[in-house]
Motif scaffolding. Structure first.
Motif, PDB file in Angstrom:
ATOM      1  N   VAL A 169       0.862  -1.177   0.000  1.00 43.53           N
ATOM      2  CA  VAL A 169       0.000   0.000   0.000  1.00 43.53           C
ATOM      3  C   VAL A 169       0.901   1.231   0.000  1.00 43.53           C
ATOM      4  O   VAL A 169       1.753   1.385   0.881  1.00 43.53           O
ATOM      5  N   ARG A 170       0.740   2.086  -0.994  1.00 45.21           N
ATOM      6  CA  ARG A 170       1.524   3.316  -1.102  1.00 45.21           C
ATOM      7  C   ARG A 170       0.566   4.511  -1.008  1.00 45.21           C
ATOM      8  O   ARG A 170      -0.320   4.658  -1.861  1.00 45.21           O
ATOM      9  N   PHE A 171       0.749   5.329   0.036  1.00 45.06           N
ATOM     10  CA  PHE A 171      -0.116   6.486   0.229  1.00 45.06           C
ATOM     11  C   PHE A 171       0.444   7.693  -0.495  1.00 45.06           C
ATOM     12  O   PHE A 171       1.657   7.926  -0.545  1.00 45.06           O
ATOM     13  N   TRP A 172      -0.446   8.463  -1.043  1.00 40.65           N
ATOM     14  CA  TRP A 172      -0.100   9.666  -1.816  1.00 40.65           C
ATOM     15  C   TRP A 172       1.056   9.408  -2.775  1.00 40.65           C
ATOM     16  O   TRP A 172       2.108  10.011  -2.709  1.00 40.65           O
ATOM     17  N   PRO A 173       0.852   8.453  -3.713  1.00 39.47           N
ATOM     18  CA  PRO A 173       1.945   8.085  -4.633  1.00 39.47           C
ATOM     19  C   PRO A 173       2.277   9.239  -5.580  1.00 39.47           C
ATOM     20  O   PRO A 173       1.456  10.079  -5.862  1.00 39.47           O
TER      21      PRO A 173
END
Length: 417
Positions: free
Chosen positions: A413-417
């Motif tokens: 899970v990558r936030f604000w990619p």
């Protein structure tokens, strides 16, 4: 203009392993690191970059063995499980100054880089390894100088050709275990190497490019076991080795264009060394990790709706090895003592071969990306030996294979990619 860059980091390294009461090692290092540099451009064509690289911290270790290094002259010493411990600190602040010149109006037309660096490490040693003696801190320092050139030889539409060259002196301090004598201070100096390279980059279009590099390295003051080691109060290692390495590498790349990316590379190199001990006879032999042929390829394709497929293939020459090809029967102990006849590293392990596959699916949300993937590691593999085992008299041997086929399912899970 002035620009300041500061990059701190921190880590703890711990190693614990053992074989009953006969052998064991418990080691821990606390490693803070810091990199800081200041970029100053007095003119658009000149850049000066002074900087600092720092790594250091406390360490400790506890070593157990069935042999006493302090009593090697006692034939009964091997019957008593003994060992030693150590503790202290190691600090390595390195300072450097780099100059970057861009003599043409196009800053990428030619880039000339020259720099100097001073590397130093200080060891403070205590604990059982000093046999109760208070040793003064040991300092090891080395001076380095290097230069590099990038010259764009032609530009024709998307095609670009760039010539690359570099040369310089490099140093490396002894490893921590090499720098600790048994009851004596360290007397080693840094290992030294003269590295040079010459290459050419050719960009064919927005997607394709190839790169050819040749290299040569001459090494001296290599650390090896001290031929005069007699036990307590003697330095275990000495700077008496020398070596060389040479080869070339060619790479073909496809940038991530039209949903596809990938590259293929091949490296040919040879590396040899010789020891300075009295019984070495000046014989050159391959380094332990001499690998003449290295082939690697990787590619991937992005399908619609966030699906992706990638493939990796790697084939590498096996490392040199010194086989036990003779043995003597010990009547009193009723066992065979194995040994090696011939020069060291005269044989070679089978090549390392690995093919892995990855399938993934990505969902793009408002503030995050979620990726589900399946890695098929070692989908196809070779012998890939990790160790060699022998029969009772070393007339036959077999390999202990490396990692097996491993299916690995996971997500990211990558936030604000």
């Amino acid at each position: 203009t002035l620009h300041l860059l500061v990059q701190p980091s921190f880590g703890i390294d711990t190693v614990k392993f053992g074989v009953g009461n006969a052998f064991g090692l418990d080691n821990q290092n606390i490693v803070p690191q810091l990199r800081a540099e200041l970029s100053w451009r007095p003119t658009p064509k000149v850049e000066l970059v002074p900087g600092l690289d720092f790594i250091g911290g406390p360490y400790r270790f506890d070593f157990r063995s069935s042999v006493s290094f302090a009593d090697l002259d006692d034939p009964l010493a091997e019957k008593d499980p003994v060992g030693f411990d150590g503790k202290g600190t190691a600090w390595s602040p390195d300072v450097y100054l780099k100059t970057v010149l861009r003599p043409f109006d196009d800053p990428e037309q030619m880039i000339v880089t020259a720099g100097v660096r001073y590397s130093g490490v200080t060891y403070v040693i205590g604990g059982g390894v000093t046999f109760g003696q208070d040793l003064d801190p040991t300092y090891i320092g080395g001076f380095e100088g290097r230069a590099a050139l990038r010259w764009r030889t032609f530009t024709k539409g998307p095609m670009k050709g760039t010539l690359k060259a570099s040369t310089g002196w490099y140093t490396q301090p002894p490893q921590p275990f090499e720098s600790i004598g048994l009851g004596t201070a360290n007397r080693l100096v840094p290992e030294r190497a003269w590295n040079s390279s010459l290459g050419f980059e050719h960009k064919l279009n927005q997607a394709l490019s190839w790169d050819l590099d040749t290299f040569y390295r001459k090494m001296d003051r290599l650390v090896e076991f001290n031929d005069g080691f007699t036990g307590r109060g003697t330095q275990t290692f000495a700077n008496t080795g020398e070596g060389w390495a040479a080869g070339f590498e060619v790479i073909l790349r496809h940038q991530p264009v039209n949903h596809f990316f990938g590259w293929i590379s091949y490296t040919f190199s040879r590396s040899f060394r010789r020891d300075g001990s009295a019984d070495s006879d000046g014989v050159w032999y391959p380094f332990d990790f001499d690998q003449p042929h290295i082939f690697s390829a990787q590619g991937g394709y992005e399908f619609p709706k966030g699906f992706g497929l990638s493939l990796q293939v790697q084939a590498v020459s096996g490392n040199p090895t010194t086989r036990s090809n003779a043995s003597i029967y010990d009547v009193d102990g009723d066992f065979y003592n194995s040994f090696q006849i011939g020069s060291g590293n005269s044989d070679r392990l089978p090549p390392f071969v690995q093919t892995s596959v990855r399938v993934d699916k990505t969902w793009k949300l408002r503030i995050a990306e979620v990726e589900l993937y399946l890695d098929l590691i070692n989908a196809l593999r070779g012998v890939n030996p990790e160790a060699t085992v022998y029969n009772y008299d070393s007339t036959e041997y077999a390999y202990v294979r490396g990692l097996p086929f491993i299916p690995n399912l996971g997500f990211e899970v990558r936030f604000w990619p």
